[in-house]
Design a protein around this motif. Structure first.
Motif, short mmCIF file in Angstrom:
data_model
loop_
_atom_site.label_atom_id
_atom_site.label_comp_id
_atom_site.label_asym_id
_atom_site.label_seq_id
_atom_site.Cartn_x
_atom_site.Cartn_y
_atom_site.Cartn_z
N SER A 199 28.15 47.59 38.73
CA SER A 199 29.62 47.61 38.82
C SER A 199 30.43 46.47 39.21
O SER A 199 31.46 46.02 38.75
CB SER A 199 29.91 48.79 39.24
N LYS A 200 29.75 45.75 40.33
CA LYS A 200 30.53 44.71 40.87
C LYS A 200 30.50 43.38 39.45
O LYS A 200 31.56 42.66 39.69
CB LYS A 200 30.03 44.08 42.11
N ALA A 201 29.49 43.42 39.10
CA ALA A 201 29.49 42.47 37.94
C ALA A 201 30.28 42.81 36.79
O ALA A 201 31.06 41.87 36.14
CB ALA A 201 28.07 42.31 37.48
N SER A 202 30.38 43.89 36.55
CA SER A 202 31.24 44.57 35.51
C SER A 202 33.00 44.29 35.89
O SER A 202 33.81 43.85 35.19
CB SER A 202 31.23 45.87 35.01
N LEU A 203 33.31 44.22 37.37
CA LEU A 203 34.58 43.83 37.69
C LEU A 203 34.80 42.54 37.63
O LEU A 203 35.84 42.14 37.08
CB LEU A 203 34.64 44.47 39.14
N LYS A 204 34.02 41.75 37.74
CA LYS A 204 34.19 40.10 37.79
C LYS A 204 34.20 39.95 36.15
O LYS A 204 35.10 39.21 35.95
CB LYS A 204 32.79 39.48 38.00
N ALA A 252 35.47 41.92 33.86
CA ALA A 252 36.73 42.45 33.34
C ALA A 252 37.87 41.64 33.70
O ALA A 252 38.91 41.24 33.37
CB ALA A 252 37.03 43.82 33.89
N GLU A 253 37.68 40.82 35.14
CA GLU A 253 38.67 39.92 35.65
C GLU A 253 38.82 38.71 34.91
O GLU A 253 39.98 38.28 34.43
CB GLU A 253 38.39 39.52 36.96
N GLU A 254 37.75 38.17 34.43
CA GLU A 254 37.54 37.02 33.52
C GLU A 254 38.31 37.35 32.12
O GLU A 254 39.21 36.49 31.81
CB GLU A 254 36.14 36.59 33.21
N LEU A 255 38.10 38.53 31.51
CA LEU A 255 38.62 38.80 30.11
C LEU A 255 40.09 39.17 30.36
O LEU A 255 40.63 38.69 29.53
CB LEU A 255 37.78 39.99 29.65
N GLY A 256 40.02 39.88 31.44
CA GLY A 256 41.69 40.23 31.72
C GLY A 256 42.62 38.98 31.74
O GLY A 256 43.65 39.11 31.04
N LYS A 257 41.94 37.99 32.59
CA LYS A 257 43.01 36.74 32.80
C LYS A 257 43.19 36.21 31.26
O LYS A 257 44.32 35.61 30.90
CB LYS A 257 42.27 35.72 33.51
N LEU A 280 44.43 45.69 34.68
CA LEU A 280 43.14 46.30 34.99
C LEU A 280 43.23 47.74 35.84
O LEU A 280 44.04 47.78 36.61
CB LEU A 280 42.47 45.48 36.00
N LEU A 281 42.51 48.59 35.18
CA LEU A 281 42.56 50.05 35.86
C LEU A 281 41.20 50.30 36.13
O LEU A 281 40.17 50.28 35.51
CB LEU A 281 42.83 51.12 34.48
N VAL A 282 41.24 50.34 37.56
CA VAL A 282 39.82 50.53 38.24
C VAL A 282 39.54 51.89 38.62
O VAL A 282 40.16 52.40 39.13
CB VAL A 282 39.65 49.57 39.59
N ILE A 303 36.94 49.16 27.68
CA ILE A 303 36.42 49.69 28.74
C ILE A 303 35.09 48.54 29.28
O ILE A 303 34.16 48.48 28.25
CB ILE A 303 35.62 51.15 28.69
N VAL A 304 35.17 48.00 30.41
CA VAL A 304 34.11 47.02 30.95
C VAL A 304 33.12 47.93 31.81
O VAL A 304 33.85 48.12 33.06
CB VAL A 304 34.71 45.79 31.43
#
Length: 144
Positions: free
Chosen positions: A13-18, A20-25, A31-33, A107-108
């Protein structure tokens, strides 16, 4: 655009957060966590375990707050809106319901969750979300 990132504190899940951050930028996305805690309702049918169920709920709530706080810190320099949420229940069902309610476009999520036993269980969470969600789903594979 809104991206939902369900997390459980696992490496995956930490990898998915990273990711999502890349894609979101790149997509100028909010981002909704979200973290979903299991229900302790299984214990409610046994009155002698009622206090135990309350302790389990309390521990789950504290864990959810900790996981979300870590995510907020990780995303502290994110240039767009970041919101954190936690709910209780069946993870796949809650993720899909939340995505619908918040009108999420993507959803990431990670492919594996916490613990050896949960790997099969939570691996099925991503599978269920892929099959049940109206939103597109990106499953991030982490080195585990």
């Amino acid at each position: 655009m809104k991206i939902l990132v369900p997390i459980d504190g696992s490496k995956s899940s930490k990898a998915s957060l990273k990711k999502a951050e890349e894609l979101g930028k790149k997509l100028d996305a909010d981002l909704l966590v979200l973290t979903v805690t299991p229900e302790a309702s299984i214990f409610e049918q046994y009155p002698t375990n009622f206090a135990y169920a309350l302790e389990v709920d309390k521990a789950n709530t504290e864990r959810a707050k900790h996981i979300l706080k870590e995510a907020e810190e990780e995303l502290s320099s994110y240039p767009h809106k970041v919101e954190t949420f936690f709910t209780t229940g069946n993870p796949a069902a809650q993720i899909c319901k939340f995505a619908d309610e918040k009108e999420v476009e993507l959803i990431v999520m990670g492919n594996r969750g916490l613990g050896a036993f949960s790997r099969t269980l939570l691996g099925s969470v991503s599978n269920k979300v892929i099959n049940q969600s109206k939103a597109s789903v990106l499953v991030v594979k982490a080195d585990i």
